[in-house]
Enzyme design. Sequence first.
Site, PDB file in Angstrom:
ATOM      1  N   TRP A 162       0.805  -1.218   0.000  1.00  0.00           N
ATOM      2  CA  TRP A 162       0.000   0.000   0.000  1.00  0.00           C
ATOM      3  C   TRP A 162       0.847   1.281   0.000  1.00  0.00           C
ATOM      4  CZ3 TRP A 162       1.882   2.432   4.176  1.00  0.00           C
ATOM      5  CH2 TRP A 162       2.420   1.636   5.205  1.00  0.00           C
ATOM      6  N   ASN A 163       2.132   1.189   0.334  1.00  0.00           N
ATOM      7  CA  ASN A 163       2.875   2.443   0.551  1.00  0.00           C
ATOM      8  C   ASN A 163       3.270   3.150  -0.746  1.00  0.00           C
ATOM      9  OD1 ASN A 163       4.804   0.475   0.030  1.00  0.00           O
ATOM     10  ND2 ASN A 163       6.288   1.287   1.480  1.00  0.00           N
ATOM     11  N   LYS A 186      -1.877  -8.544  -7.751  1.00  0.00           N
ATOM     12  CA  LYS A 186      -2.736  -8.542  -6.558  1.00  0.00           C
ATOM     13  C   LYS A 186      -2.284  -7.330  -5.732  1.00  0.00           C
ATOM     14  CE  LYS A 186      -2.985  -9.243  -2.779  1.00  0.00           C
ATOM     15  NZ  LYS A 186      -3.203  -8.096  -1.864  1.00  0.00           N
ATOM     16  N   PRO A 187      -3.006  -6.188  -5.869  1.00  0.00           N
ATOM     17  CA  PRO A 187      -2.606  -4.994  -5.111  1.00  0.00           C
ATOM     18  C   PRO A 187      -3.039  -5.109  -3.645  1.00  0.00           C
ATOM     19  CG  PRO A 187      -4.563  -4.512  -6.416  1.00  0.00           C
ATOM     20  CD  PRO A 187      -4.206  -5.946  -6.692  1.00  0.00           C
ATOM     21  N   GLY A 242       6.888  -6.041   0.180  1.00  0.00           N
ATOM     22  CA  GLY A 242       6.121  -5.982   1.422  1.00  0.00           C
ATOM     23  C   GLY A 242       6.980  -6.427   2.585  1.00  0.00           C
ATOM     24  N   GLU A 264      11.243  -7.861  -2.487  1.00  0.00           N
ATOM     25  CA  GLU A 264      11.720  -6.574  -1.982  1.00  0.00           C
ATOM     26  C   GLU A 264      11.061  -6.401  -0.622  1.00  0.00           C
ATOM     27  OE1 GLU A 264      11.887  -3.252  -0.903  1.00  0.00           O
ATOM     28  OE2 GLU A 264      10.856  -2.445  -2.661  1.00  0.00           O
ATOM     29  N   CYS A 298      10.260   1.410   2.757  1.00  0.00           N
ATOM     30  CA  CYS A 298      11.247   0.415   3.198  1.00  0.00           C
ATOM     31  C   CYS A 298      12.659   0.974   3.154  1.00  0.00           C
ATOM     32  CB  CYS A 298      11.134  -0.835   2.342  1.00  0.00           C
ATOM     33  SG  CYS A 298      11.318  -0.455   0.608  1.00  0.00           S
ATOM     34  N   GLU A 474      15.278  -4.396  -8.900  1.00  0.00           N
ATOM     35  CA  GLU A 474      14.210  -3.823  -9.730  1.00  0.00           C
ATOM     36  C   GLU A 474      14.693  -2.512 -10.339  1.00  0.00           C
ATOM     37  OE1 GLU A 474      10.793  -3.762  -6.960  1.00  0.00           O
ATOM     38  OE2 GLU A 474      10.053  -5.430  -8.166  1.00  0.00           O
TER      39      GLU A 474
END
Length: 496
Positions: A162-163, A186-187, A242, A264, A298, A474
């Site tokens: 969500w961030n 899948k958000p 996440g 990640e 993160c 990434e």
Amino acid sequence: MDMKTSPLSLLKDPSLLKTDALLGGQWFAGGARFAVHDPATGLKLADVANLGAKEAELAIAAANEAWPAWKAKTAKERSTILRQWFDLLMQHQDDLGRLMTAEQGKPLPEAKGEVAYGASFVEWFAEEAKRVNGETLPQFDNNRRLLVLKQPIGVCAAITPWNFPLAMITRKVAPALAAGCPVVIKPAELTPLTALAAAELALRAGIPPGVLSVLTADAENSIAIGKVLCASDVVRHLSFTGSTEVGRILMAQCAPTVKKLSLELGGNAPFIVFDDADLDSAVEGAFASKYRNAGQTCVCTNRFYVQAGVYDAFVAKFAARVKTAKVGNGFEDGVNQGPLIEPAAVDKVQRHLDDAVAKGASVVTGGKHLAELGAGQFFEPTVLANATAGMLCAREETFGPLAPVFRFETEQEAIAAANATEFGLASYFYSRDVGRIFRVGEALEYGMVGVNVGILATEHVPFGGVKQSGLGREGSHYGMDDYVEIKYLCVGDIQK
Ligand SMILES: NC(=O)C1=CN([C@@H]2O[C@H](COP(=O)(O)OP(=O)(O)OC[C@H]3O[C@@H](n4cnc5c(N)ncnc54)[C@H](OP(=O)(O)O)[C@@H]3O)[C@@H](O)[C@H]2O)C=CC1
Ligand SMILES: O=C(O)CCCC(=O)O
């Protein structure tokens, strides 16, 4: 919620407010719905389609069916579609930013900044699509020719947090699409609206049916969908951003199908200020690194280590800078600190603060849960002096606006403290000494090191961590590697 009072009533293109899921090229309502709330006000924004395991199977099948035609397109054809998606994301930057602020809480200018950041991955991988080059190798026998081909890995799955409701999707989806792979996304339960709007723009850009699906779901159904994505033999790659805890679960679930994984995960970023640092620059970097998205990234600094000679001066200057922050609803002018994502996030900040104070830390600025503001999910940006290694905030990622400042004496001591964690995502240090810059930069056990900077991510650099912060990189040209398989082709009988 009454649309007249909703922040979403001001969308320039109201058709970007999608509340159905995207399943195999069709908008799919399904039966059940879940509510999405504004974390600043607590008001309901929308009821979104709540998909489950059955729809996950359908999305995988649709992706598999769409794969041959997608991979058969030339790199340039895929590049053109991605470029069109980039253009549309940027044309709708205001609306996407508005959707993001409404559901995630980050201040509107920061949200629009994320739209540009998220779109930049689409632009970058549109370009990289044309550079997935193979290789020819010298033959060990003149009757043979040896080649290396790079081929799309297959159906990919992306589970996102969500961030960063847009950028964590595009950083995964753009390289997959560029390489010739379809993707099932899948958000996060808390931020599906930005994901759905981005998917609508992808359709407008010409992404064919089935190549992209967005499975919206609540937390319970997300677990069921995750199980299907992990267990599927058709899904050849899973990318997740996440928590480390969920990353470990997904990794275990992917073991039976030996799926390629990009992870990640959590960080515990140190930020070291040496005696020879430019203090004003360090303070600016510290503020940017700590308080981006109210501390909910993160790569946000979790621990500040400051050398004894500049400790008091740094704490005073940093606290003065932090006092200038404006907390409030992200739609208000001048606000640069929005709400935390949910009550549990506020509880975690409070727990870390209470623990630190009980163990001898002092609050230099902030320290209050602003319970009366909005939905009660606001916390003052806080600076703690006299932090020590036994405190929770030294070990766990706070993921909120709490800045504990630890004192150290020697370079070796700072490096040892910084590395004393199972995480290894981002790290930062400030020094003007060129020898130290190389010594410390090489000694930090992290995937990313910022030297005299507090923000380091952009689309063409490799983003990722070591140790329990994850697998793979990434963005950048490395970001394509996980989405292609390397095939060795050995051709004989050349001389016949
Ligand atoms: N590295 C990073 O960037 C991030 C780190 N975090 C850290 O994690 C903490 C918790 O945040 P949280 O949002 O709960 O992060 P999670 O790791 O729980 O969630 C991230 C994504 O994974 C999904 N998910 C969760 N459990 C499963 C599962 N068993 N199978 C499949 N999908 C799953 C979530 O879905 P759903 O939302 O529907 O539950 C969401 O889409 C934060 O406080 C922070 O410390 C959080 C976000 C990003
Ligand atoms: O917090 C995260 O989930 C990582 C994104 C941060 C960035 O790209 O800078």
